[in-house]
Design a protein around this motif. Sequence first.
Motif, PDB file in Angstrom:
ATOM      1  N   ALA A 168       1.079   6.949  -6.672  1.00 35.13           N
ATOM      2  CA  ALA A 168      -0.010   7.907  -6.901  1.00 35.13           C
ATOM      3  C   ALA A 168       0.449   9.329  -6.629  1.00 35.13           C
ATOM      4  CB  ALA A 168      -1.204   7.547  -6.024  1.00 35.13           C
ATOM      5  N   GLY A 169       1.213   9.524  -5.540  1.00 32.02           N
ATOM      6  CA  GLY A 169       1.725  10.853  -5.244  1.00 32.02           C
ATOM      7  C   GLY A 169       2.690  11.354  -6.304  1.00 32.02           C
TER       8      GLY A 169
ATOM      9  N   ARG B 172       0.832  -1.206   0.000  1.00 33.61           N
ATOM     10  CA  ARG B 172       0.000   0.000   0.000  1.00 33.61           C
ATOM     11  C   ARG B 172       0.869   1.259   0.000  1.00 33.61           C
ATOM     12  NH1 ARG B 172      -3.135  -3.014   3.813  1.00 33.61           N
ATOM     13  NH2 ARG B 172      -2.182  -1.848   5.521  1.00 33.61           N
ATOM     14  N   GLY B 173       2.038   1.214   0.700  1.00 31.84           N
ATOM     15  CA  GLY B 173       2.927   2.370   0.704  1.00 31.84           C
ATOM     16  C   GLY B 173       3.458   2.675  -0.689  1.00 31.84           C
TER      17      GLY B 173
ATOM     18  N   GLU C 205       1.968   1.913  -3.470  1.00 38.92           N
ATOM     19  CA  GLU C 205       0.855   2.445  -4.255  1.00 38.92           C
ATOM     20  C   GLU C 205       0.653   3.930  -3.979  1.00 38.92           C
ATOM     21  OE1 GLU C 205      -2.511   0.073  -3.335  1.00 38.92           O
ATOM     22  OE2 GLU C 205      -1.770  -1.718  -4.343  1.00 38.92           O
ATOM     23  N   ARG C 206       0.737   4.328  -2.694  1.00 45.82           N
ATOM     24  CA  ARG C 206       0.594   5.741  -2.361  1.00 45.82           C
ATOM     25  C   ARG C 206       1.725   6.565  -2.963  1.00 45.82           C
ATOM     26  NH1 ARG C 206      -1.027   3.592   2.745  1.00 45.82           N
ATOM     27  NH2 ARG C 206       1.087   3.896   3.538  1.00 45.82           N
ATOM     28  N   ARG C 207       2.941   6.021  -2.935  1.00 44.07           N
ATOM     29  CA  ARG C 207       4.066   6.756  -3.503  1.00 44.07           C
ATOM     30  C   ARG C 207       3.905   6.949  -5.008  1.00 44.07           C
ATOM     31  NH1 ARG C 207       9.508   4.270  -0.577  1.00 44.07           N
ATOM     32  NH2 ARG C 207       8.971   4.880   1.569  1.00 44.07           N
TER      33      ARG C 207
END
Length: 393
Positions: free
Chosen positions: A122-123, A115-116, A118-120
Motif C-alpha cells: 500500500a505504501g 500484514r507487513g 500489505e502495508r508495504r
Amino acid sequence: MADAKVIPFGEEPRARRSPTGGRRQHAKDGATKRPQGPGQGPGQGAGRKAGPLAPVPEPQETEPRTPGPRTSDERTSDERTSDEWTSDEQVAEARGAEQEPEPDGEAVREQGGGRGWERRIAGGLAFLRRRVTGDYEVDEFGYDEELTDQVLMSLIRPLYENYFRVEVKGIENIPSDGGALVVANHSGTLPLDGLMMQVAVHDNHPADRHLRLLAADLVFMLPVVNELARKAGHTLACAEDAEALLQRGEVVGVMPEGFKGLGKPFSERYKLQRFGRGGFVSTALRAGVPIVPCSIVGAEEIYPMIGNARTLARLLGVPYFPITPTFPLLGPLGALPLPTKWTIQFGEPIPTDGYPPEAAEDPMLMFNLTDQVREQIQHTLYKLLVQRRSVFF
C-alpha cells in the motif's frame, strides 16, 4: 408443640450422638430422654408401643446459592471423576490442558508478516501515485527527502549492513537540532565512504537527522550521478551552499582531503593529507555551528591502489586512474570492492559559537582550528586501527 424429626430405627445420624457415645431422641413434647441401656433400644422394651410418626418438617428457606461448579469435596464419591483422585501434579496438568492453548509464535509471525507486506504494498502504491501526480516536495538544492528515505537509502543499506557491516560509534555527538558540520577523512578510490557515513547518520541518530554532503564538481558533471546526488541531498562543495544549509539547521558533511585522500596509494593508507586552506572552519565560524570530527576505518582497503595510470586519467578527464590487484586485470569483476569491516566514529564536537563574527577572517585562528580537527581525526584513526582485530572481521 415443637415439630420433631422422624428418626428411622437403627439409622440415627452421627451428629446427634452424645460425647459419651449415647443417643438422644426428642419426644413430641420436646423432652430429652436418657440413653437407654443395652437391650432397651427401640423395639426391644417389653410392653412398649411405638407412638405415631411425626410429619417430616418442611425445609427452611435459605438464600439462593449462586450456581457454579462444585468442588471435589462438595460432591459425593460417585460424582467425583477419576482425575480428582489423582495426585496434585496430575490435577495441575489436567487443569493446564483445559486452558486455552497459546497461539503459535510462528503463526503470529506469519500473520504479522502478511500484514507487513500489505502495508508495504500500500505504501509503495501511494508513493508511485505521488510520483506520477507530482505531489512531492524538493528543496532549492534538489533534495528529495521522500525519494531518499524510501528508495535511495534502501538501495545503499544492504551494502552498509551486510557487506561492509559498518559499526557506528559516538553518534550522540551530532546535535539533535540545529546546524552542525561533520568533517571526515576521505579514502577508498571511490567515494563510498561518504555514502556509508550518510546511511550511518540516517539510520542511527536518535533525532532522525539527515546528512547533507558537500561533493566535488566532478560528481555533478556525470549524467546519472548528478541527478541522484541532488536527490540524495548532496550539493556543491562551496562556501555559499554550505553556509546556507548550516544556517537552516542542517547537518552538513565535508571531506577536506578531496581527491588527494580518495586517490592516495595503498602505502599511505590512514595518513591524512592536507586539509586545504581551512575553508570549512571559516564556514562553521560564520554559521556559529559546532564542528564534529569523524574517523572512518575500513574504506582504505576496499580498492588497494597500487598504481595510477596518469596518462589514461588525463585522457578521460579524471583526477586519477586506479590500478589495483584486481582492476583492470579482471575487468568489471575487478571493480567489486573487498568486503572489509568498517568502523565510523564521530568525535566530540568543537564549538565555534564563542568566537566573535570577525573571527572567520582571522587566518591564524582558522589554521589552529583546522589543525585541531585534523589531529583529532588522525589520533582516532590510530586508536581504531589498534583496536581492530582484522581487516575483514
